[in-house]
Design a protein around this motif. Structure first.
Motif, mmCIF file in Angstrom:
data_model
loop_
_atom_site.group_PDB
_atom_site.id
_atom_site.type_symbol
_atom_site.label_atom_id
_atom_site.label_comp_id
_atom_site.label_asym_id
_atom_site.label_seq_id
_atom_site.Cartn_x
_atom_site.Cartn_y
_atom_site.Cartn_z
ATOM 1 N N LEU A 19 10.919 29.495 17.714
ATOM 2 C CA LEU A 19 9.527 29.948 17.646
ATOM 3 C C LEU A 19 8.605 28.814 17.187
ATOM 4 O O LEU A 19 7.485 28.660 17.687
ATOM 5 C CB LEU A 19 9.414 31.144 16.704
ATOM 6 N N ARG A 20 9.068 28.044 16.233
ATOM 7 C CA ARG A 20 8.277 26.911 15.754
ATOM 8 C C ARG A 20 8.036 25.902 16.875
ATOM 9 O O ARG A 20 6.932 25.377 17.055
ATOM 10 C CB ARG A 20 8.987 26.241 14.581
ATOM 11 N N GLU A 21 9.082 25.603 17.658
ATOM 12 C CA GLU A 21 8.958 24.670 18.774
ATOM 13 C C GLU A 21 8.020 25.215 19.840
ATOM 14 O O GLU A 21 7.222 24.467 20.432
ATOM 15 C CB GLU A 21 10.343 24.387 19.369
ATOM 16 N N SER A 22 8.063 26.522 20.073
ATOM 17 C CA SER A 22 7.160 27.125 21.050
ATOM 18 C C SER A 22 5.707 26.983 20.618
ATOM 19 O O SER A 22 4.813 26.722 21.433
ATOM 20 C CB SER A 22 7.506 28.606 21.249
ATOM 21 N N ALA A 23 5.472 27.131 19.312
ATOM 22 C CA ALA A 23 4.106 26.977 18.810
ATOM 23 C C ALA A 23 3.665 25.521 18.830
ATOM 24 O O ALA A 23 2.522 25.201 19.166
ATOM 25 C CB ALA A 23 4.012 27.535 17.387
ATOM 26 N N ALA A 24 4.581 24.622 18.495
ATOM 27 C CA ALA A 24 4.241 23.203 18.456
ATOM 28 C C ALA A 24 4.046 22.622 19.848
ATOM 29 O O ALA A 24 3.275 21.692 20.051
ATOM 30 C CB ALA A 24 5.336 22.417 17.719
ATOM 31 N N SER A 25 4.756 23.174 20.840
ATOM 32 C CA SER A 25 4.672 22.642 22.201
ATOM 33 C C SER A 25 3.521 23.233 23.000
ATOM 34 O O SER A 25 3.168 22.721 24.060
ATOM 35 C CB SER A 25 5.988 22.906 22.945
ATOM 36 N N GLY A 26 2.919 24.342 22.501
ATOM 37 C CA GLY A 26 1.811 24.945 23.219
ATOM 38 C C GLY A 26 2.187 26.191 23.987
ATOM 39 O O GLY A 26 1.313 26.856 24.563
ATOM 40 N N HIS A 27 3.482 26.529 24.052
ATOM 41 C CA HIS A 27 3.857 27.774 24.726
ATOM 42 C C HIS A 27 3.233 28.972 23.999
ATOM 43 O O HIS A 27 2.797 29.940 24.617
ATOM 44 C CB HIS A 27 5.375 27.914 24.781
ATOM 45 N N LEU A 28 3.222 28.882 22.676
ATOM 46 C CA LEU A 28 2.489 29.858 21.866
ATOM 47 C C LEU A 28 1.264 29.169 21.299
ATOM 48 O O LEU A 28 1.325 28.015 20.879
ATOM 49 C CB LEU A 28 3.375 30.365 20.717
ATOM 50 N N ARG A 29 0.140 29.886 21.269
ATOM 51 C CA ARG A 29 -1.083 29.311 20.749
ATOM 52 C C ARG A 29 -1.680 30.239 19.687
ATOM 53 O O ARG A 29 -1.329 31.419 19.585
ATOM 54 C CB ARG A 29 -2.091 29.062 21.865
ATOM 55 N N GLY A 30 -2.604 29.676 18.907
ATOM 56 C CA GLY A 30 -3.237 30.471 17.869
ATOM 57 C C GLY A 30 -3.857 31.744 18.426
ATOM 58 O O GLY A 30 -4.614 31.698 19.400
ATOM 59 N N GLY A 31 -3.529 32.888 17.841
ATOM 60 C CA GLY A 31 -4.052 34.168 18.295
ATOM 61 C C GLY A 31 -3.070 34.968 19.112
ATOM 62 O O GLY A 31 -3.276 36.179 19.328
ATOM 63 N N ASP A 32 -1.989 34.337 19.613
ATOM 64 C CA ASP A 32 -0.977 35.077 20.374
ATOM 65 C C ASP A 32 -0.251 36.051 19.445
ATOM 66 O O ASP A 32 0.097 35.708 18.313
ATOM 67 C CB ASP A 32 0.033 34.117 21.004
ATOM 68 N N ARG A 33 -0.034 37.287 19.955
ATOM 69 C CA ARG A 33 0.672 38.290 19.157
ATOM 70 C C ARG A 33 2.166 38.219 19.425
ATOM 71 O O ARG A 33 2.602 38.109 20.584
ATOM 72 C CB ARG A 33 0.151 39.692 19.466
ATOM 73 N N LEU A 34 2.942 38.275 18.371
ATOM 74 C CA LEU A 34 4.397 38.287 18.475
ATOM 75 C C LEU A 34 4.906 39.716 18.443
ATOM 76 O O LEU A 34 4.257 40.608 17.883
ATOM 77 C CB LEU A 34 5.021 37.499 17.318
ATOM 78 N N PRO A 35 6.089 39.963 19.010
ATOM 79 C CA PRO A 35 6.679 41.295 18.926
ATOM 80 C C PRO A 35 7.059 41.620 17.485
ATOM 81 O O PRO A 35 7.222 40.729 16.658
ATOM 82 C CB PRO A 35 7.910 41.198 19.823
ATOM 83 N N SER A 36 7.207 42.872 17.189
ATOM 84 C CA SER A 36 7.645 43.262 15.852
ATOM 85 C C SER A 36 9.069 42.788 15.625
ATOM 86 O O SER A 36 9.806 42.478 16.565
ATOM 87 C CB SER A 36 7.579 44.778 15.699
ATOM 88 N N THR A 37 9.479 42.707 14.375
ATOM 89 C CA THR A 37 10.842 42.279 14.068
ATOM 90 C C THR A 37 11.858 43.216 14.684
ATOM 91 O O THR A 37 12.918 42.794 15.158
ATOM 92 C CB THR A 37 11.048 42.188 12.551
ATOM 93 N N ARG A 38 11.532 44.530 14.709
ATOM 94 C CA ARG A 38 12.468 45.504 15.277
ATOM 95 C C ARG A 38 12.577 45.306 16.794
ATOM 96 O O ARG A 38 13.671 45.279 17.356
ATOM 97 C CB ARG A 38 12.004 46.926 14.964
#
Length: 460
Positions: free
Chosen positions: A28-47
């Motif tokens: 998840l950290r790599e996805s955020a750092a690489s741009g696949h995830l960006r600020g404001g994107d919602r993640l699924p719940s832990t469940r």
């Protein structure tokens, strides 16, 4: 995954020793750092994420807690979990790093600077490492080097380089380049001018420049560095007087005296690189510059050409003001040479294995050089360099000719080197440098015909 959740390309390796929660957090950290995830994107719940990945909710909760602590994600009451940080703009693409020292396995290495490591006596080598490993672990490595190593260097210099030095003037180093880095940062100051023989050792050039020093090239000829070209105001002069690298000449006695007199009159430091001074085949190894002027010379020696670079062991013999400055630099930076290679050299010297290896090394490389020079000269090919060291130079008329011969060598399975890369500025000499220590004698003999054919156009 619910509506609005961002698709996550996460794959977990259940056979890995890395915990699943750590793998998930890393992904998840790599996805955020690489741009696949960006600020404001919602993640699924832990469940929901646990169900998708087939893991327990404990795993996903632990991963989210870690990322929350690092500031990558944040929870919004009644809304879900969101990415808080976007990657920096202009983030460069990740590229593979290729080792510069990597050599294609199908090429025969005929480059300078490579030692005859295969000639080391394996029994002596194993014995030295075993004995070195018997030393108990220590919490502190002496900043000047192990006392027994410094004593072994003193004995080596006396026996093989004719220098009578006291242990107080000898420091262990991590090798020549490491010693240059220390001198550049501990003794010299940003903006100082360093006169450097040209062509010369480019790693030293880079070490000086990275310390903020100004490198001024000084020409060399058959008598070595030309002292008259050393600029006024220089704070140091770097040279290899016993066997100039890469041209192979020795500095004449008159130039040594001239250089020393200028150093004393103008208060600059002479840095003597004695990278292969033990390897002389026509006469006894030449006297060291430091023996002529111990008050203005920092002498650098290394095991990388007589044994192997992997030891990372060298030495410096210098005036008290220089050794004190280097020791203060080591204290300030927390750096000092590793004791492992020092202990191995001590053991090799203690049992006489170092002396036996040097005698064998001189004999072997002398015969290889004779073999190579005879074949080249028989074809009318000119050869430069004293009867010493582990390489020679075949001069060529142009840069184009140099590039063509090196490229042709690769096509025929030979890794050769040219003079161009040894120049800081525009090359004023062209040629191929041929090393003869980094392969077996049989391989060298087998390559002679191809090598002569490649260089034959330079005959006469």
């Amino acid at each position: 995954m619910g509506s609005g959740d961002t698709a996550l390309p996460v794959t977990l390796d259940r056979s890995s020793e890395v915990p699943l929660a750590v793998q998930l957090a890393d992904a998840l950290r790599e996805s955020a750092a690489s741009g696949h995830l960006r600020g404001g994107d919602r993640l699924p719940s832990t469940r929901a994420l646990a169900g998708r990945l087939g893991v327990s909710r404990t795993v996903t909760s632990a991963a989210y807690e870690q990322l929350h602590a690092e500031g990558w994600i944040a929870g919004r009451h009644g809304s879900g979990t969101y990415v808080t940080t976007s990657p920096p703009t202009g983030r460069p693409a990740r590229t593979a790093v290729v080792a510069r020292d990597a050599v294609p396995p199908d090429l025969l290495v005929l480059t300078p600077g490579v030692p005859w490591a295969d000639g080391l006596d394996r029994a002596a080598w194993r014995r030295a490492w075993r004995a070195a490993a018997d030393a108990p672990p220590t919490l502190y490595a002496p900043r000047g080097g192990l006392p027994e190593y410094r004593a072994a260097v003193v004995e080596h210099l006396l026996r093989h380089r004719g220098l009578a030095a006291g242990t107080e003037s000898v420091l262990a180093t991590g090798g020549t380049t490491a010693a240059v880095v220390e001198l550049a940062n501990a003794v010299l100051r940003p903006g100082d001018v360093v006169a450097m023989e040209e062509p010369g050792y480019q790693r030293a050039v880079q070490a000086f420049r990275r310390a903020g020093l100004t490198v001024v090239p000084v020409g060399v000829d058959s008598e070595g560095l030309r002292p008259a070209e050393v600029p006024a105001g220089a704070r140091a002069v770097y040279c290899s007087p016993a066997h100039q690298y890469p041209m192979g000449s020795r500095m004449s006695a008159s130039r040594r005296v001239e250089l020393v007199e200028r150093a004393r009159a103008e208060d600059f430091l002479l840095i003597e690189d004695d990278y292969d001074g033990e390897l002389r085949y026509d006469v006894a190894p030449l006297p060291l510059l430091v023996s002529l002027a111990p008050d203005v010379v920092a002498h650098l020696g290394t095991t990388s050409k007589i044994l192997t670079p992997v030891l990372g062991a060298g030495w410096m013999v210098a005036p008290p003001s220089v050794t004190s400055a280097v020791l203060e630099y080591r204290d300030a930076t927390g750096t000092r040479p590793s004791p492992a290679g020092q202990r191995v050299l001590v053991e090799l010297a203690r049992h006489g294995d170092l002396g036996r290896h040097l005698r064998r090394l001189r004999r072997e490389l002398s015969e290889r050089r004779s073999l190579l020079v005879t074949a080249l000269r028989a074809a009318g090919i000119r050869v430069l360099g004293d009867d010493a060291g582990a390489h020679l130079v075949v001069p060529l008329p142009s840069a184009e000719d140099e590039r063509a011969r090196i490229a042709a060598g690769r096509e025929h399975g030979l890794l050769l080197d040219g003079l161009r890369r040894h120049f800081t500025g525009p090359a004023t000499a062209h040629g191929v440098t041929v090393g003869y220590a980094g392969c077996s004698r049989e391989a060298l003999q087998g390559a002679l015909g191809v090598l002569v054919d490649l260089l034959w156009g330079q005959r006469g």
